[in-house]
Write an enzyme that holds these catalytic residues in place. Structure first.
Site, PDB file in Angstrom:
ATOM      1  N   SER A   1      -5.522   8.008   2.580  1.00  0.00           N
ATOM      2  CA  SER A   1      -4.740   6.679   2.840  1.00  0.00           C
ATOM      3  C   SER A   1      -5.458   5.744   3.759  1.00  0.00           C
ATOM      4  CB  SER A   1      -3.297   7.096   3.772  1.00  0.00           C
ATOM      5  OG  SER A   1      -3.550   7.516   4.849  1.00  0.00           O
ATOM      6  N   ASN A   2      -6.337   6.289   4.771  1.00  0.00           N
ATOM      7  CA  ASN A   2      -7.037   5.295   5.397  1.00  0.00           C
ATOM      8  C   ASN A   2      -8.349   4.617   4.470  1.00  0.00           C
ATOM      9  OD1 ASN A   2      -6.360   4.687   8.300  1.00  0.00           O
ATOM     10  ND2 ASN A   2      -6.313   6.930   8.339  1.00  0.00           N
TER      11      ASN A   2
ATOM     12  N   ASN B   1     -14.719   7.300  13.264  1.00  0.00           N
ATOM     13  CA  ASN B   1     -13.656   7.884  13.097  1.00  0.00           C
ATOM     14  C   ASN B   1     -12.413   7.587  13.491  1.00  0.00           C
ATOM     15  OD1 ASN B   1     -12.547  10.652  12.043  1.00  0.00           O
ATOM     16  ND2 ASN B   1     -12.186  11.089  14.290  1.00  0.00           N
TER      17      ASN B   1
ATOM     18  N   HIS C   1      -8.389   8.757  14.659  1.00  0.00           N
ATOM     19  CA  HIS C   1      -7.867   9.967  15.233  1.00  0.00           C
ATOM     20  C   HIS C   1      -6.383   9.691  15.714  1.00  0.00           C
ATOM     21  CE1 HIS C   1      -7.292  14.071  16.843  1.00  0.00           C
ATOM     22  NE2 HIS C   1      -7.021  13.347  17.911  1.00  0.00           N
TER      23      HIS C   1
END
Length: 203
Positions: free
Chosen positions: A14-15, A108, A110
């Site tokens: 989804s990201n 990244n 998170h």
């Protein structure tokens, strides 16, 4: 020349899709997704990338030593001319070899306000700890787990009736927003790093 982004994912992606949407809408100027790689052949994100017309590649990681696997991934990213790597639910810790191949060019996302709750199931960790706010963090990747300099964060209040699923859904909406902001910042080059702090420079 556009900046060529490589996306690594292990799951639904989804990201990755949010980044692709931001790029298509012109909100990340001068960027294109050059390659999507997954360590799982059955990752839904890989199929979604192919449907959208992106180059997408499965490099199965099972049975391979970390650096051996990473060398295969790095070779494909270099072949595609990638100059920025975005992890989008990539469930592997990168080796020092990989980090050195793209110094300060690996991002990244998170689902917690790092340094709180690194690792897996951050939303469940947050609920069990009883925090009143959680959120998400985009950071540069180093050799340690969820530990590199922080580029962007967003706060998400924790509700009394939250479950891991409801909290995750609200955090995910913020992930999609701030990941694009962080990518735009890094590609602009308008920042410097002092110790662990990322200092944004004026336009």
């Amino acid at each position: 020349m556009p900046h060529r982004i490589g996306v690594l994912l292990s799951g639904r992606g989804s990201n990755f899709e949010a980044l692709a949407d931001h790029i298509a809408a012109g909100r990340i100027p001068g960027a294109e997704i050059a390659l999507v790689i997954s360590n799982r052949e059955d990752a839904p994100g890989l199929a979604r990338a192919r449907v959208r017309g992106f180059a997408a590649l499965a490099i199965p990681s099972k049975g391979l030593a970390r650096e051996t696997y990473d060398s295969l991934v790095v070779a494909e990213l270099r072949k595609a001319g990638v100059d920025l790597v975005c992890l989008a639910g990539f469930m592997r810790l990168l080796s020092p070899y990989f980090v050195a191949a793209f110094p300060q060019r690996i991002l990244n996302i998170h689902p917690s306000l790092l340094p709180s709750f690194p690792g897996l199931e951050a939303q469940r960790q947050a609920l069990e700890y009883g925090v009143q706010v959680s959120g998400c963090t985009v950071h540069l990747v180093d050799e340690n787990l969820d530990a590199g300099p922080i580029l962007a964060q967003a706060v998400v209040p924790v509700r009394d009736d939250d479950t891991s699923e409801t909290l995750s859904a609200r955090i995910l909406a913020e992930e999609h927003r701030i990941y694009a902001e962080a990518v735009r910042l890094v590609l602009s080059g308008r920042y410097r790093i002092e110790g662990r702090r990322v200092i944004k420079l004026p336009n």
